[in-house]
Motif scaffolding. Structure first.
Motif: not given
Length: 507
Positions: A238-262
Motif C-alpha cells: 500500500a502507498v504510504g508516506p516516505p520516511w521523511e518529508g511529505k509525499g508518497l512512497w511506492l514499493n515492491t513487497p521486498d523493497y527492491l524497487v521503489s518510487t518516491i514522490i516528495w
C-alpha cells in the motif's frame, strides 16, 4: 471543432496504411458535431499541382510516448498517431500524408518488417489495384535506406494515390515510414516529404521503447492532501508516506524497487536537478559513490521534466540504479526518485515507466451556474459546456477520454436510467450496437449510486467503452456519462473516472 473531428476520423483511416498493430480509437463524439457521413472524408477536388515554392519548416512536433520528433511545414498539421506509437503529418488539404510507426516487438529485422509493411498495406484494403516497385531509396538520419514505391486507387476518396515506404533502425527498435499523396501531386509534395524526413531527430543508439503496463491490472491511489493520484502494480504494498518529508512512497513487497514522490518547496526544476546532482556527487544525499548520466527530460504530468539517471550505492552499500526528476505542481515542486537494486533495474523499467505515466495532478473546478464542484486532470482541457443541454464537459486533450455531467429535469433516477437503457437498446442515443451490464456502484455526492456500463459504437462507428449514472441534485437530475475509445484511452479513463466522480460535490 468539426474540422478536428474530421481530422481524427481521417487519421484513423490513414493509419491502416502504416501499421497493423491494434491501437486506441478516439472517444465518442456527439452526433450533432459529426459530419454527415459515418466515416468523414475530406473534399476531393481534382488535384492541381500548385506552383512550386521553397519548403520551410515552421515547427517541431514531439510525440509524447516515445519522444519521436519531426519538423513540419506551414499550414501542415502534426499529431500523435491514433494507431500505434508514431506521428501523422497532414498537408493543409489533407492530401499529402506522412506517417511513422514505431516497431518495438522482439526479433524484428528491417528487411522482414519492410516486407510485412507491404503485406499490411495490401491487407488493409484502403487501396485497390495496388502496384509495387522495389529499388527506391529514402534518406533518413543522413543515410539512404531501401524502400519500395506503390500506386493504388484510394477507394474512400475515389482517387489514384502513390507512395513510398521504408523501415529504418530507431535505436534498438525499428521505425516504419510512409509518405503518400495523389499521383498527380507527387512532384509537388515530394520536396515537403524530403524536408520533413531530413528534420527527423535520431535517437540514442541504446534507445528502446518500453510500453507502459496495462493500468487495468494496477491499483490507483489518490491523495487529496497533495492533489495527486498514482497507479502501481496490484501486488505492490500500500502507498504510504516516505520516511521523511511529505509525499508518497511506492514499493515492491521486498523493497527492491521503489518510487518516491516528495512534495517540497521550489519553483525552478532545472535548478533543483542541478542542486540534486551536486549533492550526490559531493557524497551526500540518498545515494553515494554515484556515477551520473547526462541530464535529459522525462515526460511527467504532460511536461518534459528535467531528469537524470545514474548508479551508486544505497545506505546499506547495495548497488543501485536510479532516476531523479523535478516537476512543478500547484505552487510546489515534485521531487521524484525511482530506484532499484542494480540487478532488478532493467526488469523494473516497464513498471517504473508505468508509474510515471499514471501520475495525475488534479485541478479544482467550480460551476457557479450549476452549484457543483469537482476535480479533473491538470493535463485535460478546461471544462466546457456540452454541445447541447446544460452541464459540464471534461475532455482529454485529444478528446479520446471524456466525462459529461448534464443538469436536467427529473426526480426519479431509476426511471431515468430505465428510459436511458431503453433508448440505447432501441438503437438511439449517444451510442449504438450496445451491450449493457450493471456496473459497480460509485460514490457520487456522498452516496453509492447505481451504474450501468457498456460497450458499443459512437456516431462514427468507433468502438467505445462507457458508463452512466443518474443522481438527484437540488430538484434537478444529474445525468452523468463517461466514455472513451477502446484500448489506451479507456485505460486512462478507468484510471481517472472514479476520482472525478467521487470528487463531485455541492459548491
Amino acid at each position: 471543432m468539426k474540422r478536428n473531428l474530421w481530422l481524427v476520423s481521417l487519421i484513423l483511416l490513414l493509419a491502416l496504411v502504416a501499421s497493423c498493430q491494434p491501437a486506441p480509437t478516439p472517444s465518442p463524439v456527439p452526433p450533432t458535431r459529426v459530419p454527415p457521413t459515418a466515416t468523414p472524408i475530406p473534399p476531393t477536388p481534382t488535384p492541381v499541382p500548385p506552383t512550386p515554392v521553397p519548403v520551410t519548416l515552421v515547427g517541431t512536433f514531439k510525440e509524447p510516448n516515445a519522444g519521436l520528433e519531426i519538423g513540419y511545414p506551414d499550414k501542415w498539421t502534426a499529431v500523435a498517431s491514433i494507431k500505434g506509437v508514431g506521428i501523422t503529418v497532414l498537408s493543409e488539404d489533407w492530401q499529402g500524408v506522412y506517417i511513422s510507426t514505431l516497431r518495438h516487438e522482439e526479433g524484428l529485422t528491417r528487411e522482414a518488417d519492410l516486407a510485412e509493411m507491404k503485406a499490411d498495406l495490401i491487407a488493409g484494403k484502403a487501396f485497390s489495384n495496388l502496384e509495387f516497385a522495389d529499388g527506391a531509396k529514402t534518406r533518413v538520419f543522413g543515410e539512404d535506406w531501401d524502400s519500395y514505391t506503390w500506386k493504388g486507387h484510394y477507394d474512400a476518396v475515389k482517387m489514384d494515390y502513390t507512395g513510398r515506404d521504408t523501415v529504418v533502425p530507431y535505436g534498438k527498435n525499428l521505425l516504419r515510414i510512409t509518405t503518400y499523396c495523389p499521383v498527380d501531386l507527387w512532384s509537388h509534395y515530394e520536396p515537403f516529404f524530403a524536408k520533413m524526413l531530413d528534420s527527423m531527430a535520431a535517437p540514442a543508439a541504446d534507445f528502446a521503447y518500453v510500453p507502459p503496463p496495462p493500468i487495468t491490472e494496477w491499483s490507483t491511489y489518490t491523495s487529496s492532501e497533495f492533489g495527486l493520484s498514482v497507479s502501481q502494480p496490484a501486488d505492490w504494498i500500500a502507498v504510504g508516506p516516505p520516511w521523511e518529508g511529505k509525499g508518497l512512497w511506492l514499493n515492491t513487497p521486498d523493497y527492491l524497487v521503489s518510487t518516491i514522490i516528495w512534495v517540497q518547496d521550489g519553483t525552478d526544476p532545472k535548478a533543483e536537478l542541478t542542486k540534486w546532482a551536486e549533492t550526490l556527487q559531493g557524497g551526500k544525499g540518498l545515494f553515494n559513490a554515484v556515477t551520473l548520466d547526462a541530464a535529459k527530460t522525462t515526460k511527467i504530468l504532460g511536461v518534459d521534466a528535467p531528469s537524470q539517471t545514474g548508479k551508486g550505492k544505497n545506505a546499506f552499500g547495495t548497488d543501485v540504479h536510479f532516476l531523479g526528476a523535478f516537476v512543478p505542481h500547484a505552487g510546489k515542486m515534485l521531487y521524484i526518485v525511482q530506484y532499484a537494486q542494480s540487478d532488478h533495474w532493467e526488469a523494473a523499467q516497464s513498471n517504473l515507466a508505468g508509474i510515471l505515466s499514471s501520475l495525475v495532478a488534479w485541478k479544482n473546478y467550480t460551476s457557479a451556474e450549476h452549484g457543483l464542484k469537482l476535480i479533473y486532470p491538470s493535463t485535460w482541457l478546461d471544462p466546457m459546456a456540452p454541445w447541447e443541454g446544460k452541464g459540464i464537459w471534461l475532455n482529454s486533450p485529444d478528446y479520446m477520454t471524456s466525462l459529461i455531467v448534464w443538469v436536467q429535469e427529473g426526480t426519479d433516477p431509476k426511471a431515468e436510467m430505465a428510459r436511458w437503457v431503453e433508448t440505447l437498446e432501441g438503437g438511439k442515443g449517444l451510442f449504438t450496437g450496445v451491450t449493457l451490464k450493471d456496473g459497480d456502484p460509485v460514490k457520487i455526492l456522498g452516496e453509492d449510486r447505481p451504474v450501468k456500463t457498456g460497450t458499443g459504437k459512437n456516431a462514427m462507428g468507433t468502438d467505445v467503452e462507457f458508463g452512466a449514472s443518474f443522481v438527484p441534485f437540488g430538484g434537478k437530475m444529474l445525468y452523468i456519462v463517461w466514455y472513451a475509445g477502446t484500448g489506451e484511452p479507456a485505460k486512462t479513463g478507468h484510471n481517472v473516472w472514479p476520482t472525478i466522480l467521487t470528487s463531485l460535490s455541492k459548491s
